[in-house]
Write a protein that holds these residues in place. Structure first.
Motif, PDB file in Angstrom:
ATOM      1  N   LEU A   1      -8.225  -2.579  -3.997  1.00 29.25           N
ATOM      2  CA  LEU A   1      -8.219  -1.117  -4.054  1.00 29.25           C
ATOM      3  C   LEU A   1      -6.807  -0.576  -4.280  1.00 29.25           C
ATOM      4  O   LEU A   1      -6.581   0.278  -5.139  1.00 29.25           O
ATOM      5  CB  LEU A   1      -8.826  -0.548  -2.779  1.00 29.25           C
ATOM      6  CG  LEU A   1      -9.094   0.965  -2.746  1.00 29.25           C
ATOM      7  CD1 LEU A   1     -10.320   1.279  -1.913  1.00 29.25           C
ATOM      8  CD2 LEU A   1      -7.893   1.730  -2.192  1.00 29.25           C
TER       9      LEU A   1
ATOM     10  N   LEU B   1      -7.841   2.154   5.893  1.00 28.04           N
ATOM     11  CA  LEU B   1      -8.378   1.063   5.085  1.00 28.04           C
ATOM     12  C   LEU B   1      -8.406  -0.235   5.876  1.00 28.04           C
ATOM     13  O   LEU B   1      -9.385  -0.984   5.863  1.00 28.04           O
ATOM     14  CB  LEU B   1      -7.528   0.874   3.823  1.00 28.04           C
ATOM     15  CG  LEU B   1      -7.795   1.781   2.628  1.00 28.04           C
ATOM     16  CD1 LEU B   1      -6.762   1.519   1.543  1.00 28.04           C
ATOM     17  CD2 LEU B   1      -9.199   1.556   2.102  1.00 28.04           C
TER      18      LEU B   1
ATOM     19  N   ALA C   1     -11.181   2.169  -8.297  1.00 24.41           N
ATOM     20  CA  ALA C   1     -10.620   1.488  -7.130  1.00 24.41           C
ATOM     21  C   ALA C   1     -11.713   1.133  -6.126  1.00 24.41           C
ATOM     22  O   ALA C   1     -11.766   0.007  -5.619  1.00 24.41           O
ATOM     23  CB  ALA C   1      -9.562   2.375  -6.473  1.00 24.41           C
ATOM     24  N   VAL C   2     -12.601   2.097  -5.854  1.00 21.69           N
ATOM     25  CA  VAL C   2     -13.678   1.860  -4.897  1.00 21.69           C
ATOM     26  C   VAL C   2     -14.658   0.822  -5.435  1.00 21.69           C
ATOM     27  O   VAL C   2     -15.124  -0.060  -4.692  1.00 21.69           O
ATOM     28  CB  VAL C   2     -14.396   3.182  -4.574  1.00 21.69           C
ATOM     29  CG1 VAL C   2     -15.645   2.909  -3.741  1.00 21.69           C
ATOM     30  CG2 VAL C   2     -13.463   4.128  -3.839  1.00 21.69           C
TER      31      VAL C   2
ATOM     32  N   THR D   1     -14.100  -1.625  -7.551  1.00 19.69           N
ATOM     33  CA  THR D   1     -13.489  -2.952  -7.509  1.00 19.69           C
ATOM     34  C   THR D   1     -13.485  -3.516  -6.099  1.00 19.69           C
ATOM     35  O   THR D   1     -13.812  -4.692  -5.883  1.00 19.69           O
ATOM     36  CB  THR D   1     -12.045  -2.879  -8.045  1.00 19.69           C
ATOM     37  OG1 THR D   1     -12.054  -2.363  -9.379  1.00 19.69           O
ATOM     38  CG2 THR D   1     -11.407  -4.258  -8.050  1.00 19.69           C
ATOM     39  N   ALA D   2     -13.111  -2.684  -5.128  1.00 18.89           N
ATOM     40  CA  ALA D   2     -13.091  -3.137  -3.731  1.00 18.89           C
ATOM     41  C   ALA D   2     -14.486  -3.503  -3.247  1.00 18.89           C
ATOM     42  O   ALA D   2     -14.685  -4.503  -2.550  1.00 18.89           O
ATOM     43  CB  ALA D   2     -12.481  -2.057  -2.845  1.00 18.89           C
TER      44      ALA D   2
ATOM     45  N   SER E   1     -10.513  -7.008  -0.572  1.00 20.58           N
ATOM     46  CA  SER E   1     -10.931  -5.680  -1.032  1.00 20.58           C
ATOM     47  C   SER E   1      -9.809  -4.665  -0.878  1.00 20.58           C
ATOM     48  O   SER E   1      -9.634  -3.778  -1.724  1.00 20.58           O
ATOM     49  CB  SER E   1     -12.163  -5.221  -0.248  1.00 20.58           C
ATOM     50  OG  SER E   1     -13.263  -6.071  -0.490  1.00 20.58           O
ATOM     51  N   GLN E   2      -9.058  -4.779   0.216  1.00 18.41           N
ATOM     52  CA  GLN E   2      -7.947  -3.849   0.429  1.00 18.41           C
ATOM     53  C   GLN E   2      -6.885  -4.005  -0.662  1.00 18.41           C
ATOM     54  O   GLN E   2      -6.407  -3.010  -1.227  1.00 18.41           O
ATOM     55  CB  GLN E   2      -7.320  -4.100   1.804  1.00 18.41           C
ATOM     56  CG  GLN E   2      -8.225  -3.727   2.961  1.00 18.41           C
ATOM     57  CD  GLN E   2      -7.631  -4.119   4.305  1.00 18.41           C
ATOM     58  OE1 GLN E   2      -8.319  -4.662   5.161  1.00 18.41           O
ATOM     59  NE2 GLN E   2      -6.346  -3.860   4.497  1.00 18.41           N
TER      60      GLN E   2
ATOM     61  N   PRO F   1      -9.944   6.804  -8.720  1.00 20.34           N
ATOM     62  CA  PRO F   1     -10.523   6.464  -7.413  1.00 20.34           C
ATOM     63  C   PRO F   1     -11.861   5.745  -7.527  1.00 20.34           C
ATOM     64  O   PRO F   1     -12.159   4.850  -6.730  1.00 20.34           O
ATOM     65  CB  PRO F   1     -10.671   7.837  -6.741  1.00 20.34           C
ATOM     66  CG  PRO F   1      -9.636   8.691  -7.388  1.00 20.34           C
ATOM     67  CD  PRO F   1      -9.571   8.231  -8.816  1.00 20.34           C
TER      68      PRO F   1
ATOM     69  N   SER G   1       0.828  -1.204   0.000  1.00 21.41           N
ATOM     70  CA  SER G   1       0.000   0.000   0.000  1.00 21.41           C
ATOM     71  C   SER G   1       0.866   1.259   0.000  1.00 21.41           C
ATOM     72  O   SER G   1       0.615   2.203  -0.766  1.00 21.41           O
ATOM     73  CB  SER G   1      -0.913  -0.005   1.224  1.00 21.41           C
ATOM     74  OG  SER G   1      -1.740   1.138   1.245  1.00 21.41           O
TER      75      SER G   1
END
Length: 269
Positions: free
Chosen positions: A61, A48, A74-75, A77-78, A57-58, A71, A35
């Motif tokens: 993202l 997160l 990313a959100v 997909t998570a 999910s982490q 963004p 990350s």
């Protein structure tokens, strides 16, 4: 003072929960390091980990962010990958039967590992112990090692080379393996693997997991538990019938006994 419950099933649940927590928690190092390497700061990384608390999910993202995705992507997909937790909630809610703030805590701790340990137990009491021990253990250890990984950063190198992801998967597989003994479970697992492997190259992260869950749902609808379609649920072939307590009663000679009794009655007359 006893640290473990007196019930053997509950003690086994505690041991399983602790072992799974350790294996999963160690893998948090990888997320923390990846990350930070993807440009997510220490604060957002820990937020997160603490608030989302869903490893898949982490990683999804952070992976999108690291690949210069938007963004919104990313959100999305998570969130897509996190939909599986909704299915887990439907499974563990009848086992836990919690209300108020405990329900909120249970929702936060409903993850792959806590659900797997809970459903692997022989009774509701052990299931509850397994869920809470695993959920709390993973939460503490995961976030601790995420922090360590984020602080260490580049000093760790590529944490994926350490094989921690394999350790977590091995612990999960060891927990699930005994439940694959029935033919029905083997069929579901095989079909889920095929569906997941076929979709991974073509669809976004999260879809293969949902497809695997859909396979289990379809099999459950097509061949309900205890139906003739399930070879593992066939009745005994030795002429016995099982009562509610599981005691077999031999029916192969009942006709002969009834005939003898009828003959005796006729002789009395």
């Amino acid at each position: 003072m006893k640290l473990l419950p007196s019930d053997p099933a509950a003690r086994a649940a505690v041991r399983q929960g602790v072992s799974v927590s350790v294996a999963t928690g160690l893998y948090g190092v990888s997320f923390g390091a990846l990350s930070v390497a993807a440009g997510v700061g220490l604060g957002p990384t820990m937020a997160l980990s603490l608030l989302m608390f869903s490893g898949g999910s982490q990683f999804a993202l952070v992976g999108v962010i690291g690949a210069a995705g938007t963004p919104v992507a990313a959100v999305a997909t998570a969130a897509l990958l996190g939909l599986r937790n909704t299915l887990y909630g439907a499974v563990v809610s009848p086992l836990l039967q919690v209300r108020g703030w405990r329900r909120v805590a249970a929702a936060q701790l409903t993850i792959d590992e806590s659900t797997a340990v809970a459903v692997a137990q022989p009774g509701p009491a052990a299931a509850r112990v397994g869920f809470w021990v695993t959920g709390a253990g993973v939460f503490v250890l995961w976030n601790t090692f995420v922090l360590l990984g984020a602080l260490a950063g580049d000093a760790l190198g590529d944490p994926r080379a350490w094989g921690l992801d394999a350790a977590a998967a091995a612990a999960f597989l060891a927990l699930v393996w005994p439940r694959l003994a029935p033919r029905r479970a083997q069929v579901v697992a095989g079909l889920a693997v095929v569906a997941t492997a076929a979709l991974i190259p073509f669809v976004p992260a999260g879809i293969p997991v949902l497809a695997a869950a859909a396979v289990a749902i379809v099999v459950g609808l097509v061949a309900p538990n205890g139906s003739a379609a399930d070879p593992g649920q066939d009745g005994p072939e030795d002429g016995t019938t099982a009562g509610p307590g599981g005691t077999g009663h031999d029916t192969s000679h009942d006709t002969g006994h009834d005939t003898d009794r009828d003959t005796d009655r006729e002789a009395v007359r």
